[in-house]
Design a protein around this motif. Structure first.
Motif, PDB file in Angstrom:
ATOM      1  N   ASP A   1       0.826  -1.206   0.000  1.00  0.00           N
ATOM      2  CA  ASP A   1       0.000   0.000   0.000  1.00  0.00           C
ATOM      3  C   ASP A   1       0.865   1.263   0.000  1.00  0.00           C
ATOM      4  N   PRO A   2       0.783   2.090  -1.038  1.00  0.00           N
ATOM      5  CA  PRO A   2       1.548   3.343  -1.034  1.00  0.00           C
ATOM      6  C   PRO A   2       1.151   4.292   0.089  1.00  0.00           C
ATOM      7  N   LEU A   3      -0.044   4.110   0.650  1.00  0.00           N
ATOM      8  CA  LEU A   3      -0.492   4.986   1.735  1.00  0.00           C
ATOM      9  C   LEU A   3      -0.271   4.364   3.117  1.00  0.00           C
ATOM     10  N   TYR A   4       0.519   3.311   3.187  1.00  0.00           N
ATOM     11  CA  TYR A   4       0.914   2.826   4.502  1.00  0.00           C
ATOM     12  C   TYR A   4       1.895   3.835   5.105  1.00  0.00           C
ATOM     13  N   ARG A   5       1.880   3.958   6.430  1.00  0.00           N
ATOM     14  CA  ARG A   5       2.634   5.009   7.118  1.00  0.00           C
ATOM     15  C   ARG A   5       4.109   5.041   6.715  1.00  0.00           C
TER      16      ARG A   5
END
Length: 297
Positions: A185-189
């Motif tokens: 996921d590119p939007l993982y922290r």
């Protein structure tokens, strides 16, 4: 002589200062370890167990949120239109973001350092966290309609590599990034943090059908090049010198590289020549070299 540490701000001091900066008192939710022991405050579940990668990778997309970490990244997220659900910080860091927090009306959770660490699972030393609503991802065809340079990342599961690829894509003028179904996921922290927030800047989406999606790109007049060590691979410098106007470059995993079916479906294969007995670069480094070369070409 050591300078005595400043006493932490009291809740009333925080409320008074926040009011001066246009932040309503009823938005401030103070908590400590005793509050966590009895279940915490409403809506704080967004921030629980942030270090559990497996849990968060399932929860965050399902619940339509992502976590932005650090004042700098939160500012970048705001600047690109991301919508906050809440903020989490400690009293000493709240006012570093007061100018943007004042423009919203969402809850602000303010905890002691020990309570914040107990909640999230790590010591928060970058200022603040923000839980934000995930943007609706565009249709791949719409995303690439006006693009000329695209990066596709196939099944890369390491969040650090994903973030670094986005950072290179932003730095070297890539128009869009496509992410295959099994990619991290590119939007993982961690991805966001390694990308320095450029994941908010570079347009991206998931391409659900892969490697069938290669045909979709080809139908849109993209030349699709696989980064792979094949007998007929073209040296990157030569490829970049005459790269088609619309080019999509596909990067694969660290160990196995691209799937054979992906390589077979692409229009060409490209390699980065090596010396010194090195057979390949880390995929993040390879993406940086490739994106730079295509920019120059």
């Amino acid at each position: 002589m050591n300078t005595p540490a400043k006493a932490p701000l009291t809740p009333q001091q925080v409320i008074d200062r926040a009011s001066e900066l246009g932040i309503a008192a009823d938005r401030l939710r103070f908590f400590d370890e005793a509050d966590l022991a009895v279940g915490g405050l409403d809506d704080m579940h967004d921030y629980t167990q942030l270090t559990d990668v497996a849990l968060r990778s399932v929860r965050e997309p399902a619940e339509g949120l992502f976590i932005a970490e650090s004042s700098k990244i939160i500012r970048r997220a705001h600047a690109t239109g991301m919508v906050p659900r809440s903020y989490l910080t400690s009293p000493k860091w709240l006012f570093d973001l007061a100018d943007i927090i004042a423009t919203t009306d969402v809850p602000i959770f303010i905890g002691t350092d020990a309570a914040v660490e107990a909640l999230t699972g790590f010591h928060l030393h970058r200022g603040a966290l923000a839980a934000m609503a995930r943007p609706v991802l565009p249709d791949p065809a719409d995303l690439v309609a006006d693009a000329t340079r695209i990066v596709v990342i196939e099944d890369i599961v390491d969040h650090t590599n994903v973030g670094a690829i986005f950072r290179s894509a932003a730095a070297f003028g890539v128009d869009a990034v496509l992410v295959t179904p099994r990619c991290a996921d590119p939007l993982y922290r961690r991805s966001i943090r390694v990308s320095m927030g450029t994941v908010f800047q570079v347009p991206w989406t998931r391409i659900d059908s892969w490697p069938e999606g290669i045909g979709t790109l080809q139908d849109a007049d993209f030349h699709v090049a696989a980064l792979a060590l094949e007998e007929d691979s073209v040296a990157l410098r030569d490829f970049a010198a005459s790269a088609p106007e619309r080019t999509a470059v596909v990067f694969g995993t660290e160990g196995d590289g691209l799937h054979r079916s992906t390589i077979a479906a692409c229009d060409s294969t490209v390699m980065i020549p090596m010396s010194g007995g090195v057979d390949s670069l880390n995929v993040a480094a390879a993406s940086a070299v490739t994106c730079f070369a295509l920019q120059e070409g």
